[in-house]
Design an enzyme around this catalytic site. Structure first.
Site, PDB file in Angstrom:
ATOM      1  N   ARG A  87      -7.021  22.218  36.621  1.00  0.00           N
ATOM      2  CA  ARG A  87      -7.822  22.059  37.777  1.00  0.00           C
ATOM      3  C   ARG A  87      -8.818  23.206  38.176  1.00  0.00           C
ATOM      4  NH1 ARG A  87      -4.608  17.828  41.716  1.00  0.00           N
ATOM      5  NH2 ARG A  87      -4.518  16.210  40.199  1.00  0.00           N
TER       6      ARG A  87
ATOM      7  N   THR B 227      10.380  31.474  32.944  1.00  0.00           N
ATOM      8  CA  THR B 227      11.508  31.249  32.017  1.00  0.00           C
ATOM      9  C   THR B 227      12.569  31.409  33.260  1.00  0.00           C
ATOM     10  OG1 THR B 227      13.108  32.562  30.517  1.00  0.00           O
ATOM     11  CG2 THR B 227      11.207  33.809  31.421  1.00  0.00           C
TER      12      THR B 227
ATOM     13  N   ARG C 106      10.001  25.512  19.538  1.00  0.00           N
ATOM     14  CA  ARG C 106      10.468  26.717  18.993  1.00  0.00           C
ATOM     15  C   ARG C 106       9.599  26.465  17.536  1.00  0.00           C
ATOM     16  NH1 ARG C 106      14.946  27.101  22.570  1.00  0.00           N
ATOM     17  NH2 ARG C 106      14.309  28.587  24.097  1.00  0.00           N
TER      18      ARG C 106
ATOM     19  N   ARG D 252      21.617  34.007  27.710  1.00  0.00           N
ATOM     20  CA  ARG D 252      22.352  34.398  26.350  1.00  0.00           C
ATOM     21  C   ARG D 252      22.221  35.704  26.310  1.00  0.00           C
ATOM     22  NH1 ARG D 252      18.372  31.701  22.532  1.00  0.00           N
ATOM     23  NH2 ARG D 252      17.305  31.656  24.533  1.00  0.00           N
TER      24      ARG D 252
ATOM     25  N   ASP E 269      14.087  37.375  32.362  1.00  0.00           N
ATOM     26  CA  ASP E 269      14.249  38.576  31.453  1.00  0.00           C
ATOM     27  C   ASP E 269      12.905  39.022  31.036  1.00  0.00           C
ATOM     28  OD1 ASP E 269      13.750  36.479  29.984  1.00  0.00           O
ATOM     29  OD2 ASP E 269      15.462  36.825  28.466  1.00  0.00           O
TER      30      ASP E 269
ATOM     31  N   ASP F 225      15.272  32.317  32.660  1.00  0.00           N
ATOM     32  CA  ASP F 225      16.389  33.769  32.371  1.00  0.00           C
ATOM     33  C   ASP F 225      15.898  34.981  33.388  1.00  0.00           C
ATOM     34  OD1 ASP F 225      17.806  32.006  30.550  1.00  0.00           O
ATOM     35  OD2 ASP F 225      16.652  32.905  28.874  1.00  0.00           O
TER      36      ASP F 225
ATOM     37  N   GLY G 172      11.829  27.836  26.059  1.00  0.00           N
ATOM     38  CA  GLY G 172      12.619  27.089  26.989  1.00  0.00           C
ATOM     39  C   GLY G 172      11.875  26.220  27.875  1.00  0.00           C
TER      40      GLY G 172
ATOM     41  N   GLY H 120       8.185  32.090  28.184  1.00  0.00           N
ATOM     42  CA  GLY H 120       9.039  33.269  28.285  1.00  0.00           C
ATOM     43  C   GLY H 120       8.653  34.606  27.208  1.00  0.00           C
ATOM     44  N   ASP H 121       9.783  35.500  26.956  1.00  0.00           N
ATOM     45  CA  ASP H 121       9.251  36.572  26.104  1.00  0.00           C
ATOM     46  C   ASP H 121       8.875  36.157  24.966  1.00  0.00           C
ATOM     47  OD1 ASP H 121      11.872  35.986  25.449  1.00  0.00           O
ATOM     48  OD2 ASP H 121      12.688  37.933  25.810  1.00  0.00           O
ATOM     49  N   GLY H 122       9.721  35.309  23.996  1.00  0.00           N
ATOM     50  CA  GLY H 122       9.028  35.119  22.727  1.00  0.00           C
ATOM     51  C   GLY H 122       7.703  34.475  22.770  1.00  0.00           C
TER      52      GLY H 122
HETATM   53  P1  ADP Z   1      10.699  31.884  25.162  1.00  0.00           P
HETATM   54  O1  ADP Z   1       9.370  31.965  25.288  1.00  0.00           O
HETATM   55  O2  ADP Z   1      11.418  31.149  26.057  1.00  0.00           O
HETATM   56  O3  ADP Z   1      11.705  33.382  25.134  1.00  0.00           O
HETATM   57  P2  ADP Z   1      11.280  31.643  22.239  1.00  0.00           P
HETATM   58  O4  ADP Z   1      11.738  33.108  22.179  1.00  0.00           O
HETATM   59  O5  ADP Z   1      12.209  30.446  21.610  1.00  0.00           O
HETATM   60  O6  ADP Z   1      11.269  31.074  23.629  1.00  0.00           O
HETATM   61  O7  ADP Z   1       9.856  31.649  21.774  1.00  0.00           O
HETATM   62  C1  ADP Z   1       8.909  30.673  21.748  1.00  0.00           C
HETATM   63  C2  ADP Z   1       8.265  30.749  20.366  1.00  0.00           C
HETATM   64  O8  ADP Z   1       7.313  31.825  20.473  1.00  0.00           O
HETATM   65  C3  ADP Z   1       8.714  30.906  18.922  1.00  0.00           C
HETATM   66  O9  ADP Z   1       9.384  29.410  18.541  1.00  0.00           O
HETATM   67  C4  ADP Z   1       7.745  31.412  18.326  1.00  0.00           C
HETATM   68  O10 ADP Z   1       6.838  30.160  17.650  1.00  0.00           O
HETATM   69  C5  ADP Z   1       6.941  32.087  19.096  1.00  0.00           C
HETATM   70  N1  ADP Z   1       7.514  33.446  18.937  1.00  0.00           N
HETATM   71  C6  ADP Z   1       8.418  34.122  19.182  1.00  0.00           C
HETATM   72  N2  ADP Z   1       8.650  35.596  19.108  1.00  0.00           N
HETATM   73  C7  ADP Z   1       7.448  35.690  18.480  1.00  0.00           C
HETATM   74  C8  ADP Z   1       6.900  37.004  17.858  1.00  0.00           C
HETATM   75  N3  ADP Z   1       7.476  38.170  17.708  1.00  0.00           N
HETATM   76  N4  ADP Z   1       5.606  36.750  17.234  1.00  0.00           N
HETATM   77  C9  ADP Z   1       4.944  35.521  17.060  1.00  0.00           C
HETATM   78  N5  ADP Z   1       5.444  34.519  17.796  1.00  0.00           N
HETATM   79  C10 ADP Z   1       6.739  34.469  18.453  1.00  0.00           C
END
Ligand code: ADP
Length: 323
Positions: free
Chosen positions: A25, A125, A72, A171, A129, A127, A11, A102-104
């Site tokens: 930079r 992020t 994503r 969420r 979180d 959120d 996000g 963020g966390d993903g």
């Molecule tokens: P955010 O970083 O905002 O939490 P997402 O959860 O959508 O967003 O994660 C962004 C991207 O990071 C995902 O589309 C995926 O490519 C990658 N990703 C998420 N979780 C994993 C994971 N457990 N292992 C490897 N890549 C991941």
């Protein structure tokens, strides 16, 4: 190391551009070449790189979103996808990567780090979180946007004598709703972390009218069981008994799009710079974030398993204040 790359993932959040600018930079300042990766991990796999110089990141510090784009990428979740990504980096002799997200995204950064790449994450992020940073890039701006909406709705709510509901993003995490509720003076806050009885919300709104208030506002997180849709339906179904309707405003992506405020620009700039400095010192497999008010780093291996629950004191404060 002579070359690094930077990407934004997941996000988007206001302030990501300030972080990109700082990475570019400070990287150039190290004498490195810096590449931007378009569209997050999807771009990394597709080899979508652009060379960035100091001027390419000029005039972006005040822009919301991310000039690199985000995405994503399900493919990146596979070992094969990540191998492709590594090949693209190695082909270009890029030895370090900064992942803003963020966390993903940081789980993805950790996976790359385990495959031997020098990776540093930047906490970003709306959120809030993410374990490893008490506040993340974008939260403050998103909160201010939510507050502006709440303040405006109060004006119209007072004129119309109607109860209003504002749904904010979140969420799984009610941080934005909780903080917007506290700072916006809401009568009730509904978040995913706590089961809330709609009757309690109705009582809170009724009490506000009974004590002579001209407006009554409830802030809900999108992921709560009773979010905007659920609460509006409940109030409609029990209209006769409750005596009033709820008008819902869902802020949705409006919250993400704003120009980053001073706090987010400065946080993003400091975190982006810190990420590059870690790479320069040969330190990686880390997430940079704000820890006890200072810029600090947490190993990604801890970040991916760590949880950041809502502060119980804030929950208590919201309960007291919304009475
Ligand atoms: P955010 O970083 O905002 O939490 P997402 O959860 O959508 O967003 O994660 C962004 C991207 O990071 C995902 O589309 C995926 O490519 C990658 N990703 C998420 N979780 C994993 C994971 N457990 N292992 C490897 N890549 C991941």
């Amino acid at each position: 190391m002579k070359r690094i790359a930077v990407l934004t993932s997941g996000g988007d959040a206001p302030g990501m551009n300030a972080a990109i600018r700082a990475v570019v930079r400070t990287g150039l300042h190290q004498g490195w070449e810096v590449f931007g990766v378009r569209r997050g991990y999807a771009g990394l796999i597709a080899g979508n790189f652009i060379s960035l110089d100091a001027r390419d990141v000029g005039g972006i510090v005040q822009q919301g979103g991310t000039i690199l784009g985000s995405a994503r990428s399900p493919e990146f979740q596979t070992e094969e996808g990540r191998m492709k990504a590594l090949r693209e980096l190695r082909q270009r002799d890029i030895g370090g990567l900064v992942v803003i997200g963020g966390d993903g995204s940081q789980a993805g950064a950790h996976a790359l780090s385990q495959m031997g790449l020098a990776v540093v994450g930047v906490s970003s992020t709306i959120d809030n979180d993410l374990y490893g940073s008490e506040i993340t890039i974008g939260v403050d701006t998103a909160l201010n946007i939510a507050l502006e909406a709440i303040d405006r709705l109060k004006v119209t709510a007072a004129s119309l004598q109607r109860a209003f509901l504002v749904e904010v993003m979140g969420r799984d995490c009610g941080y934005l709703a909780l903080m917007a509720g506290i700072a916006g003076g809401a009568e009730a806050v509904v978040i995913p972390e706590m089961e809330t009885d709609p009757e309690v919300v109705a009582r809170g709104l009724r009490a506000a009218y009974d004590r002579g208030q001209a407006h009554a506002i409830v802030v809900v997180a999108e992921g709560a069981r009773y979010n905007a849709e659920g609460l509006v339906r409940y109030f409609r179904e029990h209209h006769e008994r409750l005596g009033f309707d709820l008008r819902a405003t869902t802020l949705g992506h409006v919250q993400r799009g704003g120009s980053p405020g001073a706090f987010d620009r400065l946080l993003a700039t400091r975190l982006g710079a810190a990420a590059t400095e870690h790479l320069a010192r040969g330190e990686h497999g880390l997430l940079v974030g704000l820890l006890k008010g200072e810029i600090g780093a947490t190993p990604l291996v801890e970040v991916v398993v760590g949880k950041k629950p809502l502060d119980a004191r804030l929950l208590h404060l919201a309960e007291v204040l919304t009475k």
